[in-house]
Design a protein around this motif. Structure first.
Motif, PDB file in Angstrom:
ATOM      1  N   CYS A 110       0.822  -1.219   0.000  1.00 19.22           N
ATOM      2  CA  CYS A 110       0.000   0.000   0.000  1.00 19.22           C
ATOM      3  C   CYS A 110       0.853   1.263   0.000  1.00 19.22           C
ATOM      4  CB  CYS A 110      -0.930   0.003   1.209  1.00 19.22           C
ATOM      5  SG  CYS A 110      -2.024  -1.428   1.288  1.00 19.22           S
ATOM      6  N   PHE A 111       2.149   1.097  -0.220  1.00 20.42           N
ATOM      7  CA  PHE A 111       3.070   2.234  -0.299  1.00 20.42           C
ATOM      8  C   PHE A 111       3.873   2.071  -1.578  1.00 20.42           C
ATOM      9  CE2 PHE A 111       7.199   4.164   1.598  1.00 20.42           C
ATOM     10  CZ  PHE A 111       6.959   5.375   0.969  1.00 20.42           C
ATOM     11  N   GLY A 112       3.341   2.598  -2.666  1.00 22.21           N
ATOM     12  CA  GLY A 112       3.928   2.344  -3.972  1.00 22.21           C
ATOM     13  C   GLY A 112       4.927   3.368  -4.450  1.00 22.21           C
ATOM     14  N   HIS A 113       4.855   4.595  -3.973  1.00 24.75           N
ATOM     15  CA  HIS A 113       5.756   5.639  -4.476  1.00 24.75           C
ATOM     16  C   HIS A 113       7.017   5.724  -3.626  1.00 24.75           C
ATOM     17  CE1 HIS A 113       4.541   8.303  -1.164  1.00 24.75           C
ATOM     18  NE2 HIS A 113       3.268   8.046  -1.461  1.00 24.75           N
ATOM     19  N   GLY A 114       7.974   6.497  -4.090  1.00 29.19           N
ATOM     20  CA  GLY A 114       9.206   6.688  -3.341  1.00 29.19           C
ATOM     21  C   GLY A 114       8.969   7.512  -2.091  1.00 29.19           C
ATOM     22  N   LEU A 115       9.928   7.466  -1.179  1.00 25.33           N
ATOM     23  CA  LEU A 115       9.799   8.190   0.079  1.00 25.33           C
ATOM     24  C   LEU A 115       9.912   9.702  -0.120  1.00 25.33           C
ATOM     25  CD1 LEU A 115       9.606   8.050   3.204  1.00 25.33           C
ATOM     26  CD2 LEU A 115      12.118   7.966   3.222  1.00 25.33           C
ATOM     27  N   GLY A 116      10.572  10.123  -1.177  1.00 27.83           N
ATOM     28  CA  GLY A 116      10.701  11.563  -1.359  1.00 27.83           C
ATOM     29  C   GLY A 116      11.505  11.926  -2.591  1.00 27.83           C
ATOM     30  N   HIS A 117      11.592  13.226  -2.835  1.00 29.52           N
ATOM     31  CA  HIS A 117      12.276  13.749  -4.019  1.00 29.52           C
ATOM     32  C   HIS A 117      12.899  15.090  -3.683  1.00 29.52           C
ATOM     33  CE1 HIS A 117       8.902  16.620  -4.490  1.00 29.52           C
ATOM     34  NE2 HIS A 117       8.154  15.596  -4.117  1.00 29.52           N
ATOM     35  N   SER A 118      13.881  15.484  -4.444  1.00 29.05           N
ATOM     36  CA  SER A 118      14.481  16.794  -4.258  1.00 29.05           C
ATOM     37  C   SER A 118      13.539  17.880  -4.758  1.00 29.05           C
ATOM     38  CB  SER A 118      15.814  16.878  -4.992  1.00 29.05           C
ATOM     39  OG  SER A 118      16.784  16.066  -4.364  1.00 29.05           O
ATOM     40  N   VAL A 166      18.149  19.244  -0.754  1.00 26.04           N
ATOM     41  CA  VAL A 166      16.822  19.523  -0.181  1.00 26.04           C
ATOM     42  C   VAL A 166      15.846  18.481  -0.706  1.00 26.04           C
ATOM     43  CG1 VAL A 166      14.948  21.201   0.004  1.00 26.04           C
ATOM     44  CG2 VAL A 166      17.330  21.997  -0.049  1.00 26.04           C
ATOM     45  N   LEU A 167      15.244  17.712   0.202  1.00 29.73           N
ATOM     46  CA  LEU A 167      14.363  16.625  -0.208  1.00 29.73           C
ATOM     47  C   LEU A 167      13.110  16.561   0.665  1.00 29.73           C
ATOM     48  CD1 LEU A 167      17.563  15.214  -0.041  1.00 29.73           C
ATOM     49  CD2 LEU A 167      16.340  13.650  -1.533  1.00 29.73           C
ATOM     50  N   THR A 168      12.060  15.976   0.085  1.00 30.38           N
ATOM     51  CA  THR A 168      10.859  15.688   0.858  1.00 30.38           C
ATOM     52  C   THR A 168      10.996  14.323   1.521  1.00 30.38           C
ATOM     53  OG1 THR A 168       9.685  14.554  -0.945  1.00 30.38           O
ATOM     54  CG2 THR A 168       9.449  16.964  -0.811  1.00 30.38           C
ATOM     55  N   VAL A 169      10.266  14.136   2.607  1.00 36.43           N
ATOM     56  CA  VAL A 169      10.161  12.832   3.274  1.00 36.43           C
ATOM     57  C   VAL A 169       8.670  12.587   3.441  1.00 36.43           C
ATOM     58  CG1 VAL A 169      10.821  11.424   5.246  1.00 36.43           C
ATOM     59  CG2 VAL A 169      12.329  13.282   4.475  1.00 36.43           C
ATOM     60  N   GLU A 170       8.098  11.699   2.609  1.00 32.65           N
ATOM     61  CA  GLU A 170       6.636  11.600   2.525  1.00 32.65           C
ATOM     62  C   GLU A 170       6.120  10.169   2.391  1.00 32.65           C
ATOM     63  OE1 GLU A 170       5.042  13.038  -1.304  1.00 32.65           O
ATOM     64  OE2 GLU A 170       7.070  13.790  -1.727  1.00 32.65           O
ATOM     65  N   PRO A 171       6.239   9.388   3.453  1.00 27.74           N
ATOM     66  CA  PRO A 171       5.656   8.038   3.404  1.00 27.74           C
ATOM     67  C   PRO A 171       4.136   8.115   3.362  1.00 27.74           C
ATOM     68  CG  PRO A 171       6.277   8.578   5.646  1.00 27.74           C
ATOM     69  CD  PRO A 171       6.779   9.705   4.785  1.00 27.74           C
ATOM     70  N   GLY A 172       3.517   7.054   2.874  1.00 25.19           N
ATOM     71  CA  GLY A 172       2.060   7.005   2.830  1.00 25.19           C
ATOM     72  C   GLY A 172       1.550   5.579   2.811  1.00 25.19           C
ATOM     73  N   ILE A 173       0.326   5.408   3.216  1.00 21.27           N
ATOM     74  CA  ILE A 173      -0.387   4.134   3.100  1.00 21.27           C
ATOM     75  C   ILE A 173      -1.730   4.447   2.460  1.00 21.27           C
ATOM     76  CG2 ILE A 173      -1.532   2.246   4.328  1.00 21.27           C
ATOM     77  CD1 ILE A 173       0.662   2.395   6.429  1.00 21.27           C
ATOM     78  N   TYR A 174      -2.074   3.688   1.406  1.00 20.67           N
ATOM     79  CA  TYR A 174      -3.286   3.958   0.643  1.00 20.67           C
ATOM     80  C   TYR A 174      -4.105   2.677   0.510  1.00 20.67           C
ATOM     81  CZ  TYR A 174      -0.020   7.687  -0.449  1.00 20.67           C
ATOM     82  OH  TYR A 174       0.909   8.697  -0.338  1.00 20.67           O
ATOM     83  N   LEU A 175      -5.307   2.706   1.043  1.00 23.48           N
ATOM     84  CA  LEU A 175      -6.198   1.549   1.006  1.00 23.48           C
ATOM     85  C   LEU A 175      -7.332   1.849   0.032  1.00 23.48           C
ATOM     86  CD1 LEU A 175      -6.419   0.892   4.853  1.00 23.48           C
ATOM     87  CD2 LEU A 175      -4.739  -0.007   3.216  1.00 23.48           C
TER      88      LEU A 175
END
Length: 352
Positions: free
Chosen positions: A279-287, A311-320
């Protein structure tokens, strides 16, 4: 920008000139913000554009010669600028259109075009103090927008209405534009990471995910917060806590010398071990910089080593799917001893 870095690319690639067609790279290198191309040779620096932008190019990049292509087009003007001993031109093969590449290949006799892949993009990976300050200011506007919008989130308000209020606030408080199309997704819609705001009205028990950013002095911000309306189920709270833990553990590990995919793995393993790996398909972050998605990235495939100034994002997610989703996103800058979080908004679950 230090032009020696561009000269180093030219020499290392054994080329005679570099043609820049990506608008963000052109701005980074020259300061010019309009449309056109930039030609760098061992003999000179040229901005090629049409009459709509010539005055702007002269003002914004006085060290470059402005070439008006209005009457003749790009290919003919390029041919006139190229000295006889210029035979190999490096170009941005990841951004140029096929039609334009074909035209140049046909009309520039005797020229060999050498793809530069992401060589030019990498020049932007490490931000200087001025760039970081612009990003910090953009993120500050985003934080203030989040605080502002909380009082409007309630049952009956629509996703579109909240998106519009966020955008209006940011533009009214120092933003020159949006970093990207604002995401506001509620209830079942929040299970789509890049959902488009709709006329769906918020309901009690909904998660509302808001992903938004703005541009300040050309530089982007990016943040995401998920809040709840009225109440949450035990499952919703559990998922939220897993995502927050994944982000917190990833943040703790960020420092120079770590690999981007190592940081990604830390968050991904927490989500996987909790039973939600699929349920976490994308990367954790990007510049983030002049463009909203730059390199390097916190992803499984990126083994770039972190260095100060990234400079990067940190964006975990869970999608149901069909239920709900949660994403929490901060924007950080890597420092000599770790990182600085540019995002200050509350991350404990907010129930409005």
């Amino acid at each position: 920008m230090d032009y020696q870095r561009l000269e180093d690319i030219r020499r290392s690639k054994e080329i005679d000139a570099i043609l820049i067609t990506d608008r963000y790279n052109m701005r980074y290198i020259t300061g010019y913000r309009g449309e056109g191309m930039y030609l760098y040779t061992k003999y000179g620096r040229y901005i090629l554009t049409d009459s709509r932008y010539t005055e702007q190019a002269i003002l914004e990049s006085p060290i470059s010669e402005c070439v008006d292509i209005t009457s003749d087009g790009y290919a003919k003007k390029l041919a006139e600028l190229l000295a006889d001993d210029i035979k190999r031109i490096g170009f941005e093969n990841q951004s140029i259109s096929y039609r334009l590449y074909e035209e140049f290949s046909k009309r520039l006799d005797g020229i060999t075009f050498i793809g530069l892949d992401d060589s030019i993009d990498k020049l932007r990976a490490i931000k200087d103090e001025e760039e970081i300050e612009n990003i910090r200011m953009a993120e500050k506007i985003g934080d203030e927008a989040f605080s502002y919008i909380l009082k409007y989130i309630k049952p009956g308000v629509t996703e579109k209405e909240i998106a519009l209020k966020l955008e209006y606030y940011m533009k009214s408080n120092g933003a020159e534009a949006l970093s990207f199309d604002t995401i506001v997704a509620s209830g079942k819609n929040s299970s789509m990471p890049h959902a488009i705001p709709t006329d769906k009205a918020f309901e009690a028990g909904d998660f509302v995910t808001m992903d938004f950013g703005c541009i300040y002095q050309g530089y982007c911000s990016d943040m995401t917060r998920t809040v709840a309306i009225g109440n949450v189920s035990a499952k919703q709270r559990s998922i939220y806590d897993i995502v927050l833990k994944a982000q917190q553990e990833a943040l703790k590990a960020i420092k120079p010398g770590m690999k981007c995919n190592e940081i990604d793995k830390l968050a991904r393993d927490i989500i996987r071990d909790a039973g939600y790996g699929n349920c976490f398909g994308h990367g954790l972050g990007h510049s983030v910089g002049l463009f909203i998605h730059e390199e390097p990235r916190f992803s499984m495939k990126c083994n770039t080593t972190l260095v100060p100034g990234m400079v990067l994002t940190v964006e975990p997610g869970i999608y149901l799917p069909g239920q709900f989703g949660v994403r929490i996103e901060d924007l950080i800058v890597v420092t000599e001893n770790g990182y600085t979080n540019l995002t200050s908004s509350e991350k404990d679950l907010i129930i409005v």
